[in-house]
Enzyme design. Structure first.
Site, PDB file in Angstrom:
ATOM      1  N   THR A   1      -3.102   4.288   0.922  1.00 23.52           N
ATOM      2  CA  THR A   1      -3.885   3.906   2.094  1.00 23.52           C
ATOM      3  C   THR A   1      -3.033   3.952   3.353  1.00 23.52           C
ATOM      4  OG1 THR A   1      -5.179   2.449   0.656  1.00 23.52           O
ATOM      5  CG2 THR A   1      -5.433   2.150   3.019  1.00 23.52           C
TER       6      THR A   1
ATOM      7  N   ARG B   1      -6.330  -4.340   5.603  1.00 23.72           N
ATOM      8  CA  ARG B   1      -6.190  -4.468   4.148  1.00 23.72           C
ATOM      9  C   ARG B   1      -5.843  -5.935   3.890  1.00 23.72           C
ATOM     10  NH1 ARG B   1      -5.076  -0.618   0.045  1.00 23.72           N
ATOM     11  NH2 ARG B   1      -3.748  -1.327  -1.651  1.00 23.72           N
TER      12      ARG B   1
ATOM     13  N   SER C   1       0.835  -1.195   0.000  1.00 20.11           N
ATOM     14  CA  SER C   1       0.000   0.000   0.000  1.00 20.11           C
ATOM     15  C   SER C   1       0.873   1.250   0.000  1.00 20.11           C
ATOM     16  CB  SER C   1      -0.906   0.023   1.236  1.00 20.11           C
ATOM     17  OG  SER C   1      -1.574   1.249   1.341  1.00 20.11           O
TER      18      SER C   1
ATOM     19  N   ASP D   1      -9.578   1.397 -13.463  1.00 27.06           N
ATOM     20  CA  ASP D   1      -8.803   0.816 -12.366  1.00 27.06           C
ATOM     21  C   ASP D   1      -7.798  -0.142 -13.004  1.00 27.06           C
ATOM     22  OD1 ASP D   1      -7.884  -0.038  -9.908  1.00 27.06           O
ATOM     23  OD2 ASP D   1      -9.722  -1.066  -9.323  1.00 27.06           O
TER      24      ASP D   1
ATOM     25  N   HIS E   1     -13.929  -1.719  -1.430  1.00 27.47           N
ATOM     26  CA  HIS E   1     -12.895  -0.727  -1.142  1.00 27.47           C
ATOM     27  C   HIS E   1     -13.581   0.596  -0.779  1.00 27.47           C
ATOM     28  CE1 HIS E   1      -9.113   1.096  -0.888  1.00 27.47           C
ATOM     29  NE2 HIS E   1      -8.633   0.913  -2.101  1.00 27.47           N
TER      30      HIS E   1
ATOM     31  N   CYS F   1      -7.871   5.241  -9.184  1.00 21.91           N
ATOM     32  CA  CYS F   1      -7.481   5.057  -7.779  1.00 21.91           C
ATOM     33  C   CYS F   1      -5.973   4.959  -7.585  1.00 21.91           C
ATOM     34  CB  CYS F   1      -8.180   3.833  -7.211  1.00 21.91           C
ATOM     35  SG  CYS F   1      -7.683   2.279  -7.992  1.00 21.91           S
ATOM     36  N   LEU F   2      -5.218   4.663  -8.646  1.00 18.36           N
ATOM     37  CA  LEU F   2      -3.763   4.506  -8.603  1.00 18.36           C
ATOM     38  C   LEU F   2      -3.367   3.238  -7.835  1.00 18.36           C
ATOM     39  CD1 LEU F   2      -2.702   8.216  -7.919  1.00 18.36           C
ATOM     40  CD2 LEU F   2      -3.079   7.104 -10.120  1.00 18.36           C
TER      41      LEU F   2
ATOM     42  N   ARG G   1      -7.751  10.822  -0.203  1.00 16.92           N
ATOM     43  CA  ARG G   1      -7.737   9.570   0.561  1.00 16.92           C
ATOM     44  C   ARG G   1      -7.455   9.885   2.035  1.00 16.92           C
ATOM     45  NH1 ARG G   1      -6.648   4.759  -1.497  1.00 16.92           N
ATOM     46  NH2 ARG G   1      -7.592   4.094   0.469  1.00 16.92           N
TER      47      ARG G   1
ATOM     48  N   ASN H   1     -12.883  -4.316  -6.672  1.00 16.10           N
ATOM     49  CA  ASN H   1     -13.454  -3.816  -5.423  1.00 16.10           C
ATOM     50  C   ASN H   1     -13.801  -2.332  -5.489  1.00 16.10           C
ATOM     51  OD1 ASN H   1     -10.759  -2.915  -5.387  1.00 16.10           O
ATOM     52  ND2 ASN H   1     -10.130  -4.435  -3.879  1.00 16.10           N
TER      53      ASN H   1
ATOM     54  N   GLN I   1     -11.829   4.235  -0.856  1.00 11.13           N
ATOM     55  CA  GLN I   1     -11.534   4.804  -2.168  1.00 11.13           C
ATOM     56  C   GLN I   1     -12.738   5.573  -2.702  1.00 11.13           C
ATOM     57  OE1 GLN I   1      -8.523   4.837  -4.037  1.00 11.13           O
ATOM     58  NE2 GLN I   1      -9.762   6.405  -5.051  1.00 11.13           N
TER      59      GLN I   1
ATOM     60  N   SER J   1      -4.803  -6.991 -10.852  1.00  8.65           N
ATOM     61  CA  SER J   1      -4.713  -6.731  -9.426  1.00  8.65           C
ATOM     62  C   SER J   1      -3.613  -7.573  -8.792  1.00  8.65           C
ATOM     63  CB  SER J   1      -6.051  -7.048  -8.745  1.00  8.65           C
ATOM     64  OG  SER J   1      -7.074  -6.195  -9.224  1.00  8.65           O
TER      65      SER J   1
END
Length: 352
Positions: free
Chosen positions: A71, A119, A68, A258, A146, A298-299, A325, A194, A149, A262
């Site tokens: 976050t 997380r 992360s 997004d 999520h 969201c990066l 955020r 998410n 976000q 993932s």
């Protein structure tokens, strides 16, 4: 005995409760930013207001099994501003998953900390933590949801409401509530992640429409547990879902994408890049969107998802979105961990 509040998804909150967190994040941002500016000898410093100190002497566990940036940094810095501290507990730092069960971990951490920001991988992991934790658990990311976000995204759109309605003041005054956001059409192009899932249960209830495009393979469709929540909340009536990204962006005020790959899906990269051919967000793809459409992500971002012209151009709100955020996580920490009052019931009782 008072029930311990948790937040797994924005589907767990009403629309007014979601907007309450957004507005509180805006307020905390305006109160906190002067404290973060370079110091001066100006008399203005004497008039600074402290943000809520609801985490004074309290500790928040950041239970992260995934990498992360935004976050983690948001959570650690937000906890400090609220008067507390955040303890980062990575998967290599504690016994969870090695010699200790989630149930025992939740009880141990909850006996020493006043909140758990988790997380995780599978959503079932955070549900088990919440079942056995004596303190609030906030979902920092799971396989299905999520929420933090989407909170940041909604705050960003409200702060830029003047871009969608020229009658509004630019920018909104710092000491005033957030301006209302006219009904928008929000297009999402990409995998059913998410991030999308919390969008699906949030935007329609705030008066907006969603248009989604994902490859037609089952792997890229909305999971049943998520779609069940979408339909239970009546959000499906304002969601269009197809496989043509050009059709999805027609009339869009906001275009969102997004990652296509993932964490944990790296072995599928070649196949996924083939499946998402034609899904890159570009000016050409969005030719039929609203002429003044804006872009969110969201990066972290990869160039195959959105080209540089859009990502770094005037349509992009990705960095204000990233900044927010911090403020929306700070609001959630204050209300959930500091005050146990996400619903607003405690505030209402005080006013009465």
């Amino acid at each position: 005995m008072r029930a311990v509040p948790h937040l797994m998804s924005l589907a767990d909150l009403t629309a007014p409760q979601i907007l309450r967190i957004i507005n509180h994040g805006h307020y905390l941002k305006q109160v906190s930013l002067p404290w973060l500016a370079p110091q001066s000898s100006s008399k203005k410093n004497a008039r600074l207001r402290m943000p809520s100190q609801s985490l004074f002497n309290k500790s928040i566990a950041l239970l992260f099994s995934k990498r992360s940036t935004r976050t983690r940094v948001s959570a650690e810095t937000a906890a400090v501003l609220l008067g507390g501290r955040a303890l980062f507990l990575g998967r290599d730092d504690i016994q969870l998953g090695v010699n200790e069960s989630p149930r025992d971990t939740a009880r141990v951490i909850g006996g020493m900390c006043q909140g758990i920001f988790a997380r995780v991988g599978a959503h079932e992991e955070i549900e088990e933590l919440a079942r056995h934790s004596p303190v609030p658990v906030l979902n920092a990311l799971s396989s299905l949801w999520h929420p933090t976000q989407t909170l940041a995204d909604v705050l960003t759109l409200h702060e830029h409401a003047h871009l969608f309605d020229t009658s509004l003041q630019i920018p909104p005054p710092a000491n005033k509530p957030l301006p209302p956001l006219r009904p928008l059409t929000v297009a999402y192009i990409g995998d059913s992640t998410n991030v999308l899932h919390d969008m699906l249960v949030t935007y329609p209830r705030l008066g907006h429409k969603m248009r989604v495009a994902s490859p037609p393979k089952p792997a890229y469709q909305c999971p049943k547990p998520v779609w069940d929540r979408v339909t239970q909340l009546g959000c499906d009536k304002d969601v269009w879902w197809g496989s043509d990204p050009k059709e999805a962006v027609k009339g869009a005020d906001v275009v969102v994408t997004d990652t296509w790959i993932s964490m944990g899906q790296e072995a599928e990269k070649v196949q996924r890049l083939q499946d998402f051919a034609g899904y890159q967000v570009t000016e050409a793809l969005c030719r039929d969107a609203n002429p003044d459409w804006k872009f969110l992500h969201c990066l972290p971002r990869k160039q195959e998802e959105v080209d540089d012209e859009v990502f770094y151009g005037p349509r992009s709100l990705v960095f204000p979105e990233s900044d927010n955020r911090k403020w929306t996580i700070m609001a959630a920490f204050d209300l959930l961990f500091g005050k146990w009052d996400l619903s607003g019931e405690k505030t209402l009782k005080i006013k009465e």
